[in-house]
Enzyme design. Structure first.
Site, PDB file in Angstrom:
ATOM      1  N   HIS A   1       0.678  -4.247   3.057  1.00 33.32           N
ATOM      2  CA  HIS A   1      -0.048  -3.224   2.287  1.00 33.32           C
ATOM      3  C   HIS A   1      -1.084  -3.880   1.352  1.00 33.32           C
ATOM      4  O   HIS A   1      -0.969  -3.771   0.128  1.00 33.32           O
ATOM      5  CB  HIS A   1       1.010  -2.468   1.480  1.00 33.32           C
TER       6      HIS A   1
ATOM      7  N   GLU B   1      -4.638  -1.774   5.058  1.00 34.88           N
ATOM      8  CA  GLU B   1      -3.281  -2.208   5.376  1.00 34.88           C
ATOM      9  C   GLU B   1      -3.098  -2.330   6.890  1.00 34.88           C
ATOM     10  O   GLU B   1      -3.642  -1.510   7.645  1.00 34.88           O
ATOM     11  CB  GLU B   1      -2.285  -1.198   4.813  1.00 34.88           C
TER      12      GLU B   1
END
Ligand code: TA6
Length: 300
Positions: free
Chosen positions: A167, A271
């Protein structure tokens, strides 16, 4: 005249260096120095909190308001999301891997000065809900930052289904000035608009409000053009079928206690993972290997 590698003496300053120290919140961390760059990894969450090439500004965004508390996620850098992405009833958001202290398994200093760190997710009570598995994370630091998340189903008879995602929070000069390419023509789930499915029609994605999009079946390279910092960031990947793009913008930034009200202006998440319809199901003994290479080039 050729010189064999063994005859070339690597000067100490040309080797990568790793320093163990107590970071913010007294959490143990590794500080990595290579001939090209520096990086920081907290054992908490195997969380890369910084990567910076010499003569360039930091590649990653880390919130000034982030908590550094055992068992709580660090805001910024590269959270390792596993074994689920997004909210789960009564189980919290984005899995438990980012909340645990990972074990340091191996340190490798290559003759060229690259440094690789291998970390392993230890057993934990939450893992009892799944078949036996191992999760290894290899971070390689040199002119770029390469991340490899390897999940292995150690069960002899049960399939292991999970989601994973790196992420990554990127530092940008001004989020309204960046342009994100590599997503044109892909469908995406617009979670801000009630999870409706849309198609990316623009050559580049611009940010002018809250953006929270999941692009399934997105395997190509994504580029972030940042005119303010005069750089292009490249996100190259293998073994990742999903791309997520997120900026909280004003209202959500204000609701996040571990994120500065104005910090949305200096970050964007691009991400790389396998989430939603791209979730993975490993047969007994099977392995998944997601490799993401983050690099940057100066814009002329
Ligand atoms: O990846 C985007 C997202 O799922 C957003 O919906 C937002 O919740 C973000 O992750 C941050 O989640 P966190 O649990 O780290 O606050």
């Amino acid at each position: 005249m050729t010189t064999s590698a063994s005859a070339v003496k690597t000067k100490p300053e040309d080797l990568g260096r790793v320093t163990f120290l107590d970071g913010q919140g007294e959490l143990p961390m590794l500080e990595i120095t290579t001939p090209w760059s520096t990086a920081e990894i907290y054992l908490q969450g195997a969380h890369v909190t910084q990567f910076k090439k010499k003569d360039e500004s930091p590649l990653l965004f880390l919130s000034q308001c982030s908590r550094f508390v055992e068992g709580q996620p660090i805001r910024g850098g590269i959270p390792v999301i596993f074994p689920w992405f997004g909210p789960r009833e009564g189980l919290g958001q984005h899995g438990y891997a980012r909340l645990k202290a990972w074990d340091l398994k191996e340190l490798t200093q290559a003759p060229d000065g690259s440094v690789s760190v291998r970390l392993g997710l230890p057993g934990c009570p939450e893992a009892s809900a799944y078949p036996a598995y191992t999760a290894d994370y290899i971070v390689t630091v040199n002119q770029s930052l390469t991340l490899q998340l390897i999940i292995t189903n150690q069960s002899r008879d049960a399939a292991f289904s999970f989601e994973d995602c790196l992420h990554t929070y990127f530092d940008v000069g001004d989020v309204t000035a960046i342009a994100i390419s590599g997503l044109k023509g892909l469908s995406y789930i617009d979670t801000v608009a009630g999870f409706v499915e849309k198609t990316e029609t623009s050559d580049t994605l611009r940010i002018a409000g809250e953006v929270d999009r999941i692009y399934p079946n997105s395997t190509g390279t994504v580029a972030i053009f940042d005119p303010r910092l005069s750089r292009k960031i490249l996100v190259e990947k293998q073994g990742s079928a999903s791309t997520v793009v997120w900026n909280p913008w004003i209202a959500k930034a204000r609701r996040m206690s571990d994120f500065g009200d104005e910090e949305y202006e200096r970050m964007v998440c691009v991400e790389s993972g396998n989430v939603a319809s791209n979730g993975i199901s490993l047969p007994p003994g099977g392995s998944s290997n997601m490799t993401v290479k983050l690099s940057s080039v100066t814009l002329k």
